[in-house]
Design a protein around this motif. Sequence first.
Motif, PDB file in Angstrom:
ATOM      1  N   ARG A   1      -7.763   0.297  -4.493  1.00  0.00           N
ATOM      2  CA  ARG A   1      -7.813  -1.164  -4.628  1.00  0.00           C
ATOM      3  C   ARG A   1      -6.855  -1.827  -3.654  1.00  0.00           C
ATOM      4  N   GLN A   2      -5.687  -1.233  -3.487  1.00  0.00           N
ATOM      5  CA  GLN A   2      -4.743  -1.791  -2.540  1.00  0.00           C
ATOM      6  C   GLN A   2      -5.246  -1.644  -1.114  1.00  0.00           C
TER       7      GLN A   2
ATOM      8  N   VAL B   1       2.257   1.779  -3.528  1.00  0.00           N
ATOM      9  CA  VAL B   1       1.259   2.357  -4.428  1.00  0.00           C
ATOM     10  C   VAL B   1       1.023   3.823  -4.077  1.00  0.00           C
TER      11      VAL B   1
ATOM     12  N   ARG C   1       1.157   7.424  -6.219  1.00  0.00           N
ATOM     13  CA  ARG C   1       0.200   8.532  -6.157  1.00  0.00           C
ATOM     14  C   ARG C   1       0.916   9.858  -5.879  1.00  0.00           C
TER      15      ARG C   1
ATOM     16  N   ARG D   1      -5.692   2.800  -8.073  1.00  0.00           N
ATOM     17  CA  ARG D   1      -4.783   1.724  -7.641  1.00  0.00           C
ATOM     18  C   ARG D   1      -4.623   1.735  -6.128  1.00  0.00           C
TER      19      ARG D   1
ATOM     20  N   ASP E   1      -7.995   3.191 -15.991  1.00  0.00           N
ATOM     21  CA  ASP E   1      -7.031   2.087 -16.010  1.00  0.00           C
ATOM     22  C   ASP E   1      -5.693   2.479 -15.378  1.00  0.00           C
ATOM     23  N   ASN E   2      -5.311   3.752 -15.489  1.00  0.00           N
ATOM     24  CA  ASN E   2      -3.975   4.168 -15.064  1.00  0.00           C
ATOM     25  C   ASN E   2      -3.972   5.081 -13.848  1.00  0.00           C
ATOM     26  N   SER E   3      -5.130   5.367 -13.287  1.00  0.00           N
ATOM     27  CA  SER E   3      -5.183   6.295 -12.166  1.00  0.00           C
ATOM     28  C   SER E   3      -4.470   5.732 -10.946  1.00  0.00           C
ATOM     29  N   ALA E   4      -3.581   6.527 -10.368  1.00  0.00           N
ATOM     30  CA  ALA E   4      -2.902   6.113  -9.141  1.00  0.00           C
ATOM     31  C   ALA E   4      -3.866   6.112  -7.959  1.00  0.00           C
TER      32      ALA E   4
ATOM     33  N   ARG F   1       0.830  -1.205   0.000  1.00  0.00           N
ATOM     34  CA  ARG F   1       0.000   0.000   0.000  1.00  0.00           C
ATOM     35  C   ARG F   1       0.869   1.260   0.000  1.00  0.00           C
TER      36      ARG F   1
END
Length: 425
Positions: free
Chosen positions: A250-251, A122, A126, A247, A241-244, A119
């Motif tokens: 989701r993590q 990721v 961001r 992501r 699809d590419n947004s930090a 996390r």
Amino acid sequence: MANSGRGWMLCALLLACGAPAAAQPVDGLQAALQAALGWHPAINGKQAQIKAREYSADAARAQRLPTLSFQAQQYGSGNGDSASGAGSSLPTTLRARQPLWAFGRIDSAIALADAETTRERVDLLRVRRDLLDRTSRAYARVLGSRALLAVAQANLAAHRDLLAQIQRRQTGQLASVADVRLATTRMSQAQARADRYLGDLEIAQSDLRALTRVELAAEQPVPEGLLALGDAAMLRQAALDNSAEIRLKRQEIDLAAAGVEQASKASMPTLYMQADKDHGRAGYREAVRVSLVFEATLEGMGYAAGSRTGAAIARQQAAEDGLADTTNEIERSVRSLQRSRQLQEEMIEVQGATLGELQEVLASYQRQYVAGSKSWLEVLNFQRELSEQQLQLAQARSDWTLLSLQLAALVGGLDPLVESEMKAF
């Protein structure tokens, strides 16, 4: 030989003096982004947090290793001086415990620690994306401020020429003192506007320097390839699809799921292989004793474990709701940025189409003023109108570039410019 040695020393000194100059960053958006990722303290702070999480994960994995403990007790004989140690004994116990089976408790703790580390990684993405977005916009603001300043300075130069023209006509008794005063006032207004845009440029350069931590001229234009974006539907999908941010959400769901597993397994028993070595203990042999130990703890009659599991499940639900909210917000942001960008593009087309005509009209007004069919006030007003149109066009181009870079950062389009820095850590 002495001259040769001094020559080598001189060469080394020249190289050492030239190294800082060679290390200075070049101009351009890519140089600004690389400097920001390399020097900004937010990146270093996040990397330190990742290191901390990695150490915590190592500590969780260490639970699989044996645990050593040492115990020493002092007993008095009842009739001796226990303070001085007379008539007392000092038995010691050395114990080693190796977990054999923890029913998933250790594994779930390790999985939770690994999820926390992932996390943080990721979240580093961001932070990097956010820094790229802020730096690119700061760079574009410097370019936009410089373009606005150029228009304001050109307007100031035009007003100076007009003032010189009316002063010449006054000398030839072809213009009044009121006309000269009016031209002087308009030139002062143009000077004030140029000074304001100069201040805006200095502020924009200061903001860029705060992000990059180095001095950059910021004169090179933004590469055209970064500003050429796809259609609306493709852009929205690329952002999702590419947004930090997505992501990260989701993590956080994975982290919450690992927390549920850890909470449900935290109260599980543990089976140990235990070895004890006693020394000086009455009634015990000093040989090593090996045994199997089954240890279990029921905290709060089991209610504590149930409450922790319930809290972990609630956090997982909150993380899932956060993902849905973030997805919706990104879609809204993309639609808003696309619409604003389209409006600026339309304004650029309109302003650019009329600008040439306005310049021709101004030249016609000046000729008509000389011929006596136009007043001096009309000439000055039209010069101001032309300047306003030029400023609006420069502002629209600057805003269009800013919006394009925001969209590019949102879909990860700036990452290729700093590919090595993005892969670091």
